[in-house]
Design a protein around this motif. Structure first.
Motif, PDB file in Angstrom:
ATOM      1  N   GLY A 133      -9.327 -12.776  -6.596  1.00 38.39           N
ATOM      2  CA  GLY A 133      -9.665 -11.513  -5.942  1.00 38.39           C
ATOM      3  C   GLY A 133      -8.640 -10.456  -6.242  1.00 38.39           C
ATOM      4  O   GLY A 133      -7.780 -10.605  -7.112  1.00 38.39           O
ATOM      5  N   GLY A 134      -8.752  -9.352  -5.514  1.00 43.56           N
ATOM      6  CA  GLY A 134      -7.773  -8.283  -5.618  1.00 43.56           C
ATOM      7  C   GLY A 134      -6.976  -8.265  -4.330  1.00 43.56           C
ATOM      8  O   GLY A 134      -7.557  -8.261  -3.251  1.00 43.56           O
ATOM      9  N   PHE A 135      -5.653  -8.261  -4.434  1.00 43.84           N
ATOM     10  CA  PHE A 135      -4.897  -8.347  -3.186  1.00 43.84           C
ATOM     11  C   PHE A 135      -3.476  -7.825  -3.313  1.00 43.84           C
ATOM     12  O   PHE A 135      -2.846  -7.894  -4.366  1.00 43.84           O
ATOM     13  CB  PHE A 135      -4.846  -9.794  -2.663  1.00 43.84           C
ATOM     14  N   VAL A 136      -3.021  -7.257  -2.209  1.00 41.30           N
ATOM     15  CA  VAL A 136      -1.606  -7.048  -1.929  1.00 41.30           C
ATOM     16  C   VAL A 136      -1.389  -7.613  -0.539  1.00 41.30           C
ATOM     17  O   VAL A 136      -1.990  -7.143   0.428  1.00 41.30           O
ATOM     18  CB  VAL A 136      -1.208  -5.567  -1.980  1.00 41.30           C
ATOM     19  N   MET A 137      -0.568  -8.641  -0.448  1.00 40.31           N
ATOM     20  CA  MET A 137      -0.336  -9.348   0.818  1.00 40.31           C
ATOM     21  C   MET A 137       1.128  -9.230   1.209  1.00 40.31           C
ATOM     22  O   MET A 137       2.007  -9.594   0.422  1.00 40.31           O
ATOM     23  CB  MET A 137      -0.715 -10.823   0.683  1.00 40.31           C
ATOM     24  N   ILE A 180      -5.099  -5.315  -9.310  1.00 45.77           N
ATOM     25  CA  ILE A 180      -6.277  -4.589  -8.849  1.00 45.77           C
ATOM     26  C   ILE A 180      -5.915  -3.654  -7.697  1.00 45.77           C
ATOM     27  O   ILE A 180      -6.248  -2.467  -7.689  1.00 45.77           O
ATOM     28  CB  ILE A 180      -7.386  -5.567  -8.437  1.00 45.77           C
ATOM     29  N   ARG A 181      -5.248  -4.197  -6.699  1.00 44.68           N
ATOM     30  CA  ARG A 181      -4.845  -3.397  -5.536  1.00 44.68           C
ATOM     31  C   ARG A 181      -3.438  -2.841  -5.757  1.00 44.68           C
ATOM     32  O   ARG A 181      -2.587  -3.501  -6.349  1.00 44.68           O
ATOM     33  CB  ARG A 181      -4.878  -4.250  -4.274  1.00 44.68           C
ATOM     34  N   PRO A 182      -3.163  -1.628  -5.270  1.00 40.13           N
ATOM     35  CA  PRO A 182      -1.888  -0.964  -5.572  1.00 40.13           C
ATOM     36  C   PRO A 182      -0.764  -1.337  -4.612  1.00 40.13           C
ATOM     37  O   PRO A 182      -0.985  -1.628  -3.441  1.00 40.13           O
ATOM     38  CB  PRO A 182      -2.253   0.521  -5.410  1.00 40.13           C
ATOM     39  N   ALA A 183       0.463  -1.288  -5.134  1.00 37.15           N
ATOM     40  CA  ALA A 183       1.653  -1.510  -4.305  1.00 37.15           C
ATOM     41  C   ALA A 183       2.864  -0.879  -4.991  1.00 37.15           C
ATOM     42  O   ALA A 183       3.060  -1.060  -6.205  1.00 37.15           O
ATOM     43  CB  ALA A 183       1.899  -2.996  -4.071  1.00 37.15           C
ATOM     44  N   PHE A 184       3.661  -0.150  -4.218  1.00 41.19           N
ATOM     45  CA  PHE A 184       4.848   0.518  -4.733  1.00 41.19           C
ATOM     46  C   PHE A 184       6.022   0.235  -3.799  1.00 41.19           C
ATOM     47  O   PHE A 184       5.825  -0.002  -2.601  1.00 41.19           O
ATOM     48  CB  PHE A 184       4.613   2.030  -4.831  1.00 41.19           C
ATOM     49  N   TYR A 185       7.236   0.277  -4.344  1.00 40.42           N
ATOM     50  CA  TYR A 185       8.387  -0.009  -3.491  1.00 40.42           C
ATOM     51  C   TYR A 185       9.604   0.803  -3.919  1.00 40.42           C
ATOM     52  O   TYR A 185       9.706   1.303  -5.041  1.00 40.42           O
ATOM     53  CB  TYR A 185       8.711  -1.498  -3.492  1.00 40.42           C
ATOM     54  N   ALA A 200       4.771   0.344   0.140  1.00 44.03           N
ATOM     55  CA  ALA A 200       3.566   1.016   0.636  1.00 44.03           C
ATOM     56  C   ALA A 200       2.465   0.916  -0.410  1.00 44.03           C
ATOM     57  O   ALA A 200       2.720   0.616  -1.584  1.00 44.03           O
ATOM     58  CB  ALA A 200       3.847   2.472   0.972  1.00 44.03           C
ATOM     59  N   SER A 201       1.248   1.182   0.021  1.00 45.53           N
ATOM     60  CA  SER A 201       0.101   1.134  -0.887  1.00 45.53           C
ATOM     61  C   SER A 201       0.062   2.337  -1.815  1.00 45.53           C
ATOM     62  O   SER A 201      -0.549   2.270  -2.882  1.00 45.53           O
ATOM     63  CB  SER A 201      -1.207   1.083  -0.090  1.00 45.53           C
ATOM     64  N   GLU A 202       0.699   3.443  -1.410  1.00 45.15           N
ATOM     65  CA  GLU A 202       0.660   4.654  -2.221  1.00 45.15           C
ATOM     66  C   GLU A 202       2.062   5.214  -2.416  1.00 45.15           C
ATOM     67  O   GLU A 202       2.856   5.289  -1.477  1.00 45.15           O
ATOM     68  CB  GLU A 202      -0.259   5.691  -1.579  1.00 45.15           C
ATOM     69  N   ARG A 203       2.323   5.626  -3.641  1.00 44.70           N
ATOM     70  CA  ARG A 203       3.639   6.144  -4.007  1.00 44.70           C
ATOM     71  C   ARG A 203       4.022   7.431  -3.267  1.00 44.70           C
ATOM     72  O   ARG A 203       5.167   7.553  -2.801  1.00 44.70           O
ATOM     73  CB  ARG A 203       3.671   6.357  -5.526  1.00 44.70           C
ATOM     74  N   PRO A 204       3.129   8.426  -3.146  1.00 44.92           N
ATOM     75  CA  PRO A 204       3.525   9.673  -2.481  1.00 44.92           C
ATOM     76  C   PRO A 204       3.955   9.484  -1.030  1.00 44.92           C
ATOM     77  O   PRO A 204       4.751  10.278  -0.520  1.00 44.92           O
ATOM     78  CB  PRO A 204       2.263  10.545  -2.568  1.00 44.92           C
ATOM     79  N   ALA A 205       3.415   8.461  -0.364  1.00 45.90           N
ATOM     80  CA  ALA A 205       3.822   8.211   1.018  1.00 45.90           C
ATOM     81  C   ALA A 205       5.315   7.911   1.077  1.00 45.90           C
ATOM     82  O   ALA A 205       6.042   8.426   1.944  1.00 45.90           O
ATOM     83  CB  ALA A 205       3.019   7.051   1.610  1.00 45.90           C
ATOM     84  N   ILE A 206       5.790   7.084   0.149  1.00 48.70           N
ATOM     85  CA  ILE A 206       7.219   6.767   0.100  1.00 48.70           C
ATOM     86  C   ILE A 206       8.016   8.003  -0.295  1.00 48.70           C
ATOM     87  O   ILE A 206       9.074   8.293   0.280  1.00 48.70           O
ATOM     88  CB  ILE A 206       7.488   5.606  -0.878  1.00 48.70           C
ATOM     89  N   GLN A 217     -21.688   6.020 -13.629  1.00 46.20           N
ATOM     90  CA  GLN A 217     -22.728   5.424 -12.783  1.00 46.20           C
ATOM     91  C   GLN A 217     -22.208   4.122 -12.166  1.00 46.20           C
ATOM     92  O   GLN A 217     -21.719   3.242 -12.877  1.00 46.20           O
ATOM     93  CB  GLN A 217     -23.974   5.115 -13.612  1.00 46.20           C
ATOM     94  N   ILE A 218     -22.304   4.002 -10.849  1.00 46.66           N
ATOM     95  CA  ILE A 218     -21.902   2.776 -10.162  1.00 46.66           C
ATOM     96  C   ILE A 218     -23.070   1.795 -10.245  1.00 46.66           C
ATOM     97  O   ILE A 218     -24.092   1.973  -9.590  1.00 46.66           O
ATOM     98  CB  ILE A 218     -21.514   3.065  -8.709  1.00 46.66           C
ATOM     99  N   ARG A 219     -22.899   0.758 -11.045  1.00 45.89           N
ATOM    100  CA  ARG A 219     -24.007  -0.143 -11.373  1.00 45.89           C
ATOM    101  C   ARG A 219     -23.863  -1.536 -10.757  1.00 45.89           C
ATOM    102  O   ARG A 219     -24.860  -2.251 -10.629  1.00 45.89           O
ATOM    103  CB  ARG A 219     -24.098  -0.292 -12.899  1.00 45.89           C
ATOM    104  N   TYR A 220     -22.651  -1.930 -10.413  1.00 46.72           N
ATOM    105  CA  TYR A 220     -22.391  -3.317 -10.016  1.00 46.72           C
ATOM    106  C   TYR A 220     -21.602  -3.360  -8.713  1.00 46.72           C
ATOM    107  O   TYR A 220     -20.869  -2.427  -8.389  1.00 46.72           O
ATOM    108  CB  TYR A 220     -21.612  -4.035 -11.116  1.00 46.72           C
ATOM    109  N   PRO A 221     -21.700  -4.451  -7.978  1.00 45.27           N
ATOM    110  CA  PRO A 221     -20.980  -4.559  -6.702  1.00 45.27           C
ATOM    111  C   PRO A 221     -19.480  -4.754  -6.901  1.00 45.27           C
ATOM    112  O   PRO A 221     -19.042  -5.245  -7.938  1.00 45.27           O
ATOM    113  CB  PRO A 221     -21.603  -5.792  -6.042  1.00 45.27           C
ATOM    114  N   ASP A 222     -18.732  -4.346  -5.897  1.00 44.56           N
ATOM    115  CA  ASP A 222     -17.309  -4.644  -5.879  1.00 44.56           C
ATOM    116  C   ASP A 222     -17.081  -5.846  -4.973  1.00 44.56           C
ATOM    117  O   ASP A 222     -17.825  -6.053  -4.010  1.00 44.56           O
ATOM    118  CB  ASP A 222     -16.507  -3.459  -5.356  1.00 44.56           C
ATOM    119  N   CYS A 223     -16.042  -6.602  -5.266  1.00 43.12           N
ATOM    120  CA  CYS A 223     -15.736  -7.778  -4.445  1.00 43.12           C
ATOM    121  C   CYS A 223     -14.247  -7.912  -4.214  1.00 43.12           C
ATOM    122  O   CYS A 223     -13.758  -8.973  -3.848  1.00 43.12           O
ATOM    123  CB  CYS A 223     -16.270  -9.046  -5.113  1.00 43.12           C
ATOM    124  N   TYR A 224     -13.523  -6.812  -4.423  1.00 40.90           N
ATOM    125  CA  TYR A 224     -12.067  -6.859  -4.324  1.00 40.90           C
ATOM    126  C   TYR A 224     -11.523  -5.939  -3.231  1.00 40.90           C
ATOM    127  O   TYR A 224     -10.382  -5.510  -3.308  1.00 40.90           O
ATOM    128  CB  TYR A 224     -11.442  -6.497  -5.671  1.00 40.90           C
TER     129      TYR A 224
END
Length: 631
Positions: A232-236, A254-259, A269-275, A491-498
């Protein structure tokens, strides 16, 4: 995005590397960590609108004193409510108490060196407080207490859940969050027991063994073992009772993480500008957590970024760049502008280069940055036209004619605005649809009746329902000759699962267009053949499954699907001609080269579980089941 979808949780983790008294002296408050955590969550509020939670751990607390505190909220003002509940504990303190960090740590909750915050945007319908992170796994052994919060979705929860059962566990529910908590918790228990068994024969007391476990607990080994079969896609993010902390990112990124780290703090944090904003940092100061790696902070302050899983090809979610993340990140801002700019040629061709009778606008506000890019592209194209006109006239060019040529510019207007959010309590469908049609409003008197073409830029079109039920209806009241809807995303053609709540095939307007095209061209038998292929692979190993929906799209070119989408989103009886233009997948990759995860557009899933999900989603469609394509 005119069609709202649920998406993307947000995380924030802080480790204070100095004693609390240090921050009181330097920043004038004993609540420095708590304040910074609150700001990090506020700056990422775009990532979660179902609820919020936070937890703290105090280091080196004597037995018998509370060292873990947690609070969660699903109130309508969840973030304010969360921190109001936390700060209630300090409401009636004297100035002397408020300015005594050690007294606060000894006597009050939420005054700790480790802080973990979470913003929840659930992909499940249950939004009670018990579904809010951080999740807590309690134990009387300090080294076995575990807090986990994350931004993730796993495709193989069934498989992981069964492994827990085979290990002898009895999980209280089957969800990816509980499964992750128990999976990591199991191997945490195992690592602690391994160290205890190793040191105890050497004559150490249990208290001395604890100290040795604090120092030698191998978080990298623990995470390697726990995440071995995660798909899957994860930041834990996790906090362990004695003071170790970690943040683990999936192998495809897949999922973002910055430190960021220095000698007094570690922050994730999940987003760089927040830091950047909260800690007043330059973009170059902040690191992106590598895919398949974990950032580990030991109790003694040692910080390391280590590999826990073999990295896959980078497939960072492109929707982060198009829509989800805040646009105040420099790179994201420029990429969104480029997405708009790249559509210039298609748009000009559609309006026959008629700048005089074309009005350009955008809807919703999240498309504004891409619109700036489109306007820059249009301005550059118009400058070329001006140059050609001037060169052709040569010496015969009169001042008044030159002035007229130079005055040419794209007609950019704010035409469609979102009205206040409406709730309708009327039961009958006709009345409800009539109310929904007025979610947007327009600026009258700008478009010339039956002469002007109206170009509206959206950042992405998922279901097309808002276009059909509201935007096109209300825009048609301006009486344009033609309305061109432009999507800066493909065009969004397929499901996401992450981690994004896009899992049902029937909800994608591109898929509905495909089904109609197959039926109109007497190719609907291909749907049934694809269904049989999906069913044949239903119980195969996920590594052996192939995406059986891709071949259906290969029957028609991109523009043919776009034209059918235009028919679907056009309300019955609408007067203006409706056209739809989409960004191509190639254009997306050019604009966002580092975030090349495009499975919802291309069907190329970065993990084996993705193909299982798309096939299951297609089976659900064919069998008429209104279910998600994953557990």
């Amino acid at each position: 995005m005119s069609d709202q979808i649920k998406h993307e949780c947000g995380i924030a983790m802080i480790r204070l590397l100095k004693p609390l008294d240090y921050y009181h002296k330097k920043y004038g408050t004993a609540f420095y960590g708590l304040n910074q955590l609150q700001l990090l969550l506020q700056k990422q509020r775009n990532r979660g609108q179902d609820g919020a939670g936070m937890a703290t751990i105090k280091l080196d607390v004597q037995p018998g004193r509370k060292y873990i505190s947690r609070k969660r909220s699903v109130a309508s003002n969840y973030l304010d409510d969360l921190f109001q509940q936390v700060h209630r504990h300090f409401k009636d303190l004297t100035p002397e108490q408020l300015n005594d960090p050690q007294w606060l740590k000894d006597n009050k909750p939420y005054v700790g060196e480790l802080l973990l915050g979470h913003l929840r945007y659930g992909t499940h319908s249950n939004n009670g407080v018990e579904t809010c992170h951080p999740f807590l796994r309690q134990n009387n052994w300090i080294t076995r207490n575990l807090l986990v919060a994350g931004n993730f979705n796993l495709t193989n929860v069934d498989e992981l859940f069964q492994e827990l059962v085979e290990l002898g566990q009895y999980p209280k529910e089957k969800s990816d969050t509980v499964t992750v908590l128990e999976k990591i918790g199991h191997f945490l228990d195992d690592e602690v027991q391994r160290l205890h068994t190793w040191y105890k024969p050497d004559g150490y007391s249990n208290q001395e063994v604890n100290e040795l476990i604090y120092k030698n607990l191998d978080i990298q080994r623990l995470l390697r073992r726990a995440s071995k079969k995660f798909d899957g896609g994860f930041v834990m993010a996790g906090l362990i009772g004695h003071g170790d902390a970690f943040v683990l990112r999936d192998p495809a990124g897949i999922r973002p993480a910055f430190y960021y780290q220095d000698d007094e703090i570690v922050v994730v944090a999940s987003e760089r500008p927040a830091i950047q904003t909260v800690f007043n940092l330059h973009i170059g100061d902040i690191q992106e957590l590598k895919r398949g790696h974990a950032l580990i902070v030991k109790k003694d302050g040692r910080v390391s970024e280590v590999r826990c899983m073999d990295p896959l090809d980078r497939a960072a979610c492109s929707f982060e760049r198009i829509y989800f993340s805040r646009g105040n990140d420099r790179d994201i801002y420029l990429e969104r502008k480029q997405l708009g700019r790249q559509l210039t040629k298609k748009v000009l061709k559609e309006v026959d280069f008629d700048f005089k009778h074309t009005v350009f606008s955008f809807v919703p506000n999240t498309a504004e940055t891409a619109f700036y890019g489109l306007m820059e592209g249009l301005t550059d194209s118009l400058n070329e036209i001006k140059k050609d006109k001037i060169l052709k006239k040569g010496k015969d060019l009169k001042p008044d004619k030159l002035e007229k040529i130079l005055a040419m510019k794209p007609r950019m207007e704010k035409l469609v605005v979102k009205d206040a959010k409406q709730r309708t309590f009327i039961a009958d469908t006709t009345s409800r649809e009539a109310m929904v049609a007025h979610v947007y409003d327009v600026t009258y008197g700008i478009v010339t009746n039956h002469k002007d073409t109206l170009v509206l830029l959206d950042d992405s079109i998922v279901r097309g329902t808002t276009l059909h039920d509201s935007i096109i209806n209300i825009a048609s009241r301006l009486r344009p000759r033609k309305i061109v809807i432009v999507s800066s995303a493909p065009q969004i053609r397929y499901p996401d699962c992450y981690g994004i709540d896009m899992s049902k095939m029937k909800e994608f307007v591109a898929f509905r267009a495909l089904v109609e095209l197959l039926k109109e061209n007497d190719k609907d038998h291909l749907l049934h053949e694809a269904y049989e292929r999906c069913k044949a692979q239903e119980h195969s190993l996920k590594e052996d499954i192939t995406n059986e929906v891709q071949a259906l799209y290969d029957e028609f070119d991109y523009e043919t699907v776009s034209d059918k989408i235009a028919e679907i989103v056009s309300p019955k009886g609408i007067e203006p001609e409706i056209k739809v233009i989409y960004q191509t997948v190639e254009g997306l990759q050019k604009a966002c080269p580092k975030n090349n995860g495009d499975w919802y557009f291309s069907g190329n899933y970065p993990t084996p579980g993705g193909n299982r999900v798309v096939n299951r989603a297609f089976i659900n469609f064919m069998e008429g089941r209104d279910e998600r394509g994953y557990d």
